[in-house]
Each structure stands twice: as C-alpha cells, then as structure tokens.
Write an enzyme that holds these catalytic residues in place. Structure first.
Site, PDB file in Angstrom:
ATOM      1  N   MET A 121      70.627  29.984  45.268  1.00  0.00           N
ATOM      2  CA  MET A 121      71.512  31.146  45.311  1.00  0.00           C
ATOM      3  C   MET A 121      71.506  31.808  46.690  1.00  0.00           C
ATOM      4  SD  MET A 121      73.159  31.655  42.468  1.00  0.00           S
ATOM      5  CE  MET A 121      73.614  33.386  42.461  1.00  0.00           C
ATOM      6  N   VAL A 123      65.138  36.136  45.336  1.00  0.00           N
ATOM      7  CA  VAL A 123      63.968  35.373  44.876  1.00  0.00           C
ATOM      8  C   VAL A 123      63.877  35.428  43.357  1.00  0.00           C
ATOM      9  CG1 VAL A 123      62.734  35.851  47.024  1.00  0.00           C
ATOM     10  CG2 VAL A 123      62.271  37.263  45.011  1.00  0.00           C
ATOM     11  N   SER A 179      77.324  37.117  39.811  1.00  0.00           N
ATOM     12  CA  SER A 179      77.644  36.100  38.817  1.00  0.00           C
ATOM     13  C   SER A 179      78.462  34.985  39.437  1.00  0.00           C
ATOM     14  CB  SER A 179      78.421  36.725  37.665  1.00  0.00           C
ATOM     15  OG  SER A 179      78.819  35.709  36.776  1.00  0.00           O
ATOM     16  N   ASN A 200      76.476  38.644  30.896  1.00  0.00           N
ATOM     17  CA  ASN A 200      75.822  37.416  30.426  1.00  0.00           C
ATOM     18  C   ASN A 200      75.818  37.341  28.899  1.00  0.00           C
ATOM     19  OD1 ASN A 200      75.277  37.188  33.152  1.00  0.00           O
ATOM     20  ND2 ASN A 200      73.236  36.342  32.833  1.00  0.00           N
TER      21      ASN A 200
HETATM   22  P1  NBP Z   1      64.703  30.826  41.990  1.00  0.00           P
HETATM   23  O1  NBP Z   1      64.869  31.820  40.910  1.00  0.00           O
HETATM   24  O2  NBP Z   1      64.395  29.423  41.628  1.00  0.00           O
HETATM   25  O3  NBP Z   1      63.547  31.349  42.992  1.00  0.00           O
HETATM   26  C1  NBP Z   1      63.139  30.584  44.092  1.00  0.00           C
HETATM   27  C2  NBP Z   1      62.996  31.461  45.311  1.00  0.00           C
HETATM   28  O4  NBP Z   1      62.053  32.513  45.074  1.00  0.00           O
HETATM   29  C3  NBP Z   1      62.474  30.675  46.500  1.00  0.00           C
HETATM   30  O5  NBP Z   1      63.093  31.161  47.657  1.00  0.00           O
HETATM   31  C4  NBP Z   1      60.986  31.021  46.474  1.00  0.00           C
HETATM   32  O6  NBP Z   1      60.354  30.858  47.704  1.00  0.00           O
HETATM   33  C5  NBP Z   1      61.063  32.466  46.123  1.00  0.00           C
HETATM   34  N1  NBP Z   1      59.783  33.054  45.692  1.00  0.00           N
HETATM   35  C6  NBP Z   1      59.052  32.860  44.576  1.00  0.00           C
HETATM   36 BR1  NBP Z   1      59.455  31.642  43.289  1.00  0.00          BR
HETATM   37  N2  NBP Z   1      57.952  33.604  44.509  1.00  0.00           N
HETATM   38  C7  NBP Z   1      57.943  34.313  45.659  1.00  0.00           C
HETATM   39  C8  NBP Z   1      57.060  35.280  46.189  1.00  0.00           C
HETATM   40  N3  NBP Z   1      55.973  35.692  45.526  1.00  0.00           N
HETATM   41  N4  NBP Z   1      57.355  35.810  47.407  1.00  0.00           N
HETATM   42  C9  NBP Z   1      58.460  35.425  48.084  1.00  0.00           C
HETATM   43  N5  NBP Z   1      59.341  34.520  47.604  1.00  0.00           N
HETATM   44  C10 NBP Z   1      59.103  33.970  46.404  1.00  0.00           C
HETATM   45  O7  NBP Z   1      65.989  30.832  42.965  1.00  0.00           O
HETATM   46  P2  NBP Z   1      67.545  30.824  42.600  1.00  0.00           P
HETATM   47  O8  NBP Z   1      67.874  29.891  41.481  1.00  0.00           O
HETATM   48  O9  NBP Z   1      68.242  30.662  43.905  1.00  0.00           O
HETATM   49  O10 NBP Z   1      67.824  32.305  42.065  1.00  0.00           O
HETATM   50  C11 NBP Z   1      67.523  33.456  42.846  1.00  0.00           C
HETATM   51  C12 NBP Z   1      67.791  34.677  41.994  1.00  0.00           C
HETATM   52  O11 NBP Z   1      69.162  34.716  41.639  1.00  0.00           O
HETATM   53  C13 NBP Z   1      67.008  34.711  40.691  1.00  0.00           C
HETATM   54  O12 NBP Z   1      66.623  36.018  40.406  1.00  0.00           O
HETATM   55  C14 NBP Z   1      68.009  34.241  39.675  1.00  0.00           C
HETATM   56  O13 NBP Z   1      67.737  34.716  38.383  1.00  0.00           O
HETATM   57  C15 NBP Z   1      69.278  34.834  40.237  1.00  0.00           C
HETATM   58  N6  NBP Z   1      70.508  34.164  39.826  1.00  0.00           N
HETATM   59  C16 NBP Z   1      70.567  32.826  39.726  1.00  0.00           C
HETATM   60  C17 NBP Z   1      71.755  32.207  39.353  1.00  0.00           C
HETATM   61  C18 NBP Z   1      71.847  30.730  39.270  1.00  0.00           C
HETATM   62  O14 NBP Z   1      72.893  30.230  38.857  1.00  0.00           O
HETATM   63  N7  NBP Z   1      70.824  29.982  39.661  1.00  0.00           N
HETATM   64  C19 NBP Z   1      72.882  32.972  39.106  1.00  0.00           C
HETATM   65  C20 NBP Z   1      72.810  34.335  39.262  1.00  0.00           C
HETATM   66  C21 NBP Z   1      71.613  34.917  39.612  1.00  0.00           C
HETATM   67  P3  NBP Z   1      59.692  29.427  48.073  1.00  0.00           P
HETATM   68  O15 NBP Z   1      60.819  28.588  48.588  1.00  0.00           O
HETATM   69  O16 NBP Z   1      58.713  29.773  49.127  1.00  0.00           O
HETATM   70  O17 NBP Z   1      59.065  28.897  46.825  1.00  0.00           O
END
Ligand code: NBP
Length: 475
Positions: free
Chosen positions: A13, A74, A128, A186
């Site tokens: 994202m 994150v 979204s 959602n």
């Molecule tokens: P993820 O939800 O899979 O999170 C991965 C990211 O979080 C990576 O950049 C990771 O860093 C970082 N991270 C974690 Br895990 N723990 C951390 C910490 N303690 N300190 C700093 N960074 C940390 O990523 P995503 O799927 O891109 O979603 C991001 C957000 O957007 C989430 O809240 C999600 O619910 C929301 N969202 C997602 C969607 C979708 O379709 N996927 C849609 C709408 C909203 P690293 O690389 O160092 O592990």
C-alpha cells in the site's frame, strides 16, 4: 531540496501511494523500517517522479518541508503506535502525522487526543481501493482538524480517484471520523458481497445452471441500476475456468470466507450505538458459518433438506435482481444510519451525502447507486431513513413482491439467503405501524417491573402482575 510529503511503510500500500504522489508531481520522502523496500522502490520506480529516500527515521523527518506531512502505511495496531511515537519525537508543533492504515476508530481517537496535547495534528485516514486504488486513485476518508485538512486536502484530492471530475476525498470530520467511515464502508462491502453470493447460489441451485451461464446475467445487471465494480467482477470470476482441472474456478476454491475484522468492528460498534445493521451482521456471520467445516460436515450427515426440489422458472432471474437491489438499499440505509448515530455520539457533524460521493470511485463498493444516495441527502439532509427517500421507496415498492417470492423460493428449496431474508424482515419491521415490542414491554414489566409507556397518556406505568393487576403510575 525538501519533500512535500513523506510516506513511511513501503509494503504494497505505502509503495503504491508514494508512487501515486510522485506521479502527481509531489516530491515524496520515502522510508521503511527495513531499508531494502526503500531501495527497491527507488530502483524500480525512481523514474516516475521525485523520491527522497532515507534509511533512518530522523533523516526521513529532516527531509520534509515544514509543516511536515508524513503518511504512515504500516501494519495496523502496535506497529502504528511505535511509528507514531518515533515520528512525534522528531516533529514539532504544527506538523502532521497521517495514518493511512486500517486502524480502529477508537485507536485513532486515542492517538489524536494524545498528539493534540503535543501540538501535532493526527489525521486518521481511511484509504480504500486496495493496492490498485493506492496507485491509480483511491477513495480517501481523512479525519482530523480543519487546519490539517487545509494543508493536506489539496494533495489528497490530487491523488484520489475522480468521478465526473470530482475527487473521491473530502474532510470527513474530527479525530476518528475518517476511520469510522472507512470501517462502515468495509462493512457495507461485506453485505454487498454476501447479497451477490446469495443471488449466485440461489440461481445456480434453483435453475440448475453453471457458473459460466450465470456470468452473462451479472454482466447484464451491471448495465442497470445494480451497475457496480463488484457486480462487474462477479461476472469475471464466474466465467473463469481453473486451468489445472478445467472446472469452474468457483468450484475449486475452498468455501470458507476469511475476514480481517473490519466487518466485525462495524457490527460491534453498531451494537454499542443501538443501530440495527442486520445486512452487515448477517454477512459477517455468514462468513463465520462458512469457517466451521467440522460443524458443517456433522450437520450435513444428519440434517434433512426440503422434500421439494422443484425447478424454478427463468422469471426467478428478474426476481433475484429485484431482491438484490432492494436488499442492497436496506444494507446501505443501515450503514448510513450507523454513521449518523456515530456522528451524534461523537459530535462529528458528518455530511452523509458527501460520504456517498467519495465512495463513487476508487473503492470496492463504487457504484452509480451512490449518486442516488447523494441525491436523497441533498433533497433532505435530515432524512430519517434512506428507505423513505422517494426514489428508494419507489424502487422498494416495485421490488417487494419479487423479493418475497425470492425468499419464499429460497426457503422452499433450502438455500440459505440470510441477507435477503433479514433485509426483507427489516423492511417489514420498519413499515409496521404496531410492532410486537409492545408485548416485549409487557413481559419485561411482568417479570422485572421494568415499567412501560401507554399510547394514550404520558408517564411510566407498572401493573401489579402478582397481585390484583391494578395499574400504577411510577413517574
Ligand atoms: P502490511 O499491513 O503488510 O504491513 C507491512 C509494513 O509494516 C511494512 O512496511 C513493515 O515494515 C511495516 N512494519 C511492521 Br509489520 N511492523 C513495524 C514496526 N514495528 N515498525 C515499523 N514498521 C513496521 O502492509 P500493507 O498491506 O501495505 O498495508 C499497510 C496498511 O494499509 C495496513 O494498515 C493495512 O491494513 C492498510 N490497508 C491495506 C489495504 C490492502 O489492500 N492491502 C487496503 C487498505 C488499507 P518491514 O518492511 O520492515 O517489515
């Protein structure tokens, strides 16, 4: 040179959001806990715009123009708190931290209050549209102060989806309002999908047709009042054949629907607010039911289905279209009621019509239907229920006979349609002049002296049920 805005958290994202910002000509500071993702982004997509990469949080913050604007993307929960704290330590009053993750609105309220004490604007933002939306234009639902919207609004509207030239991003309201609205979005997405799934299941069972034969029906529905992204992709999924086995794709997928929790949050909040969101609740529970294969297997072995299996007429297709549309109106009406109730509870002053507008593009529930909701609230901002808006009332009145036939058919042939059935029960409940709640009040007074109101006099009353059954006025 300093960056206009920053993104920290460069998984799916965050990376796409950063690219979207850069493609729109904004210089973007980028940072991720593990440096690899930052380097990958710049190496793969550096040519799309101006990226200012940093491996350390301090350097990231230092690379931002003042007042600083940093978006966190994150994992929701503890990771978000950790990153907020790191940023806040390095920031100054007037700076802005935007959380674009899927946070619970109560967490957003807590974080906003804590950062406000430190003079930092915290903007909890619903985003979204998944990864595709983040890159090409999401629907954006920011909460937070008016000042933060003034500084962030133009950038967010720039990268948001546009429908008829109108950006799918408005200032939703203070503190947790943006994440609340994203949560209800959602929840509505859950009910939309459940109703589509019921339509598919009932038609397939009742008509004995294949998924591929159903695809054109959804394609045709997509041209009319049901026209929406979800109906469009339903046709695609039903048409798809599994390459390995040559069978319909839907028949090789395990029939247990998963959830990340926003549907559950919506229902939990609705219970607290006292708003019936039966459409979302049934959709959430239907996923839960699907996820218990042991119970399903045990029940399937011993529980009988109906003796009639009667093939239905093709006219069922048009009936199901009506039932789907009517049930969808109910689910949205309930979701909008929930937002109205939260708006009163938290003093958010939500503009419900504007919310319909920002869901028209970029997000999963995008549909022309939302224009009708906008029009209904434009005509009457104090609409007691969307069901009573002239256009929707007309559609429901036109659909209700078909809707009843659909539920009857489903009951007769034993196909579960909790979405259709509960939506119809809600419709019939709302339009009833007298509800059996009067009897419930009588029972409550009988066993617990809980008192009741009378239709003909002011005050509270109690009947002496264990004695001579005389009535006394208690207040
Ligand atoms: P993820 O939800 O899979 O999170 C991965 C990211 O979080 C990576 O950049 C990771 O860093 C970082 N991270 C974690 Br895990 N723990 C951390 C910490 N303690 N300190 C700093 N960074 C940390 O990523 P995503 O799927 O891109 O979603 C991001 C957000 O957007 C989430 O809240 C999600 O619910 C929301 N969202 C997602 C969607 C979708 O379709 N996927 C849609 C709408 C909203 P690293 O690389 O160092 O592990």
């Amino acid at each position: 040179d300093l960056a206009d805005i920053g993104v920290t958290g460069l998984a799916t994202m965050g990376r796409n959001l950063a690219r979207n910002l850069a493609r729109h000509g904004h210089a973007v500071a980028v940072h991720n806990r593990s440096a690899g993702r930052t380097d990958d982004l710049v190496r793969e997509f550096g040519g799309e715009g101006t990226f200012l990469p940093s491996h350390e949080t301090a350097a990231f913050v230092a690379s931002l123009k003042r007042p600083r604007r940093a978006i966190i993307m994150v994992k929701a929960g503890a990771a978000t708190d950790a990153v907020i704290e790191e940023l806040a330590e390095l920031m100054e009053p007037g700076d802005m931290i935007v959380d674009g993750g899927n946070a619970h609105y109560a967490d957003t309220r807590r974080r906003e209050a804590a950062l406000r004490e430190r003079g930092i604007h915290f903007v909890g933002t619903g985003i979204s549209g998944g990864e595709e939306g983040a890159l090409n234009g999401p629907s954006i639902m920011p909460g937070g102060s008016k000042e933060s919207w003034e500084a962030l609004g133009p950038i967010l509207q720039d990268i948001a989806a546009k429908v008829d030239g109108v950006p799918c991003a408005v200032h939703v309201g203070p503190d947790g309002a943006g994440h609340f609205v994203k949560m209800v979005h959602n929840g509505i997405e859950y009910s939309d999908m459940q109703l589509i799934a019921e339509s598919y299941d009932l038609l397939r069972q009742a008509l004995g047709v294949t998924p591929a034969e159903l695809a054109p029906i959804f394609r045709e529905w997509n041209e009319g009042e049901l026209g929406s992204y979800l109906i469009e992709i339903t046709a695609e999924v039903l048409d798809h054949v599994d390459a390995a086995t040559g069978t319909p794709f839907v028949d090789v997928v395990v029939d247990q629907a998963e959830q990340k929790g926003t549907g559950r949050w919506t229902v939990q909040s609705a219970l607290d607010l006292g708003v019936p969101v039966t459409g979302i609740a049934e959709a959430t529970f239907a996923r839960a039911l699907s996820g218990h294969p042991e119970q399903r297997a045990a029940a399937a072995r011993v529980l009988a289905g109906p003796s009639v299996s009667g093939a239905s007429e093709r006219s069922l297709i048009e009936d199901v279209r009506h039932a789907l549309y009517a049930s969808k109106i109910v689910a949205y009406a309930q979701g909008f009621d929930q937002m109205a109730a939260a708006s009163r509870e938290y003093d958010w002053n939500l503009d419900l019509g504007a919310l319909a507008t920002i869901w028209r593009g970029g997000c999963i529930i995008r549909a022309r239907f939302l224009d009708r909701i906008r029009a209904a609230y434009d005509a009457d901002p104090d609409l007691p229920t969307l069901l009573a808006a002239p256009d929707f009332a007309e559609a429901l009145n036109a659909a209700q006979d078909a809707w009843r036939r659909v539920v009857t058919t489903a009951v007769e042939i034993g196909v579960p349609t909790p979405g259709f059935s509960s939506a119809l029960a809600y419709y019939d409940g709302l339009r009833r002049e007298r509800l059996p709640a009067a009897l419930v009040q009588g029972l409550r007074d009988y066993f617990g002296a809980h008192t009741y109101h009378r239709v003909d006099r002011e005050g509270s009353f109690h009947t002496d049920w264990s004695g001579d059954r005389t009535e006394s006025q208690t207040s």
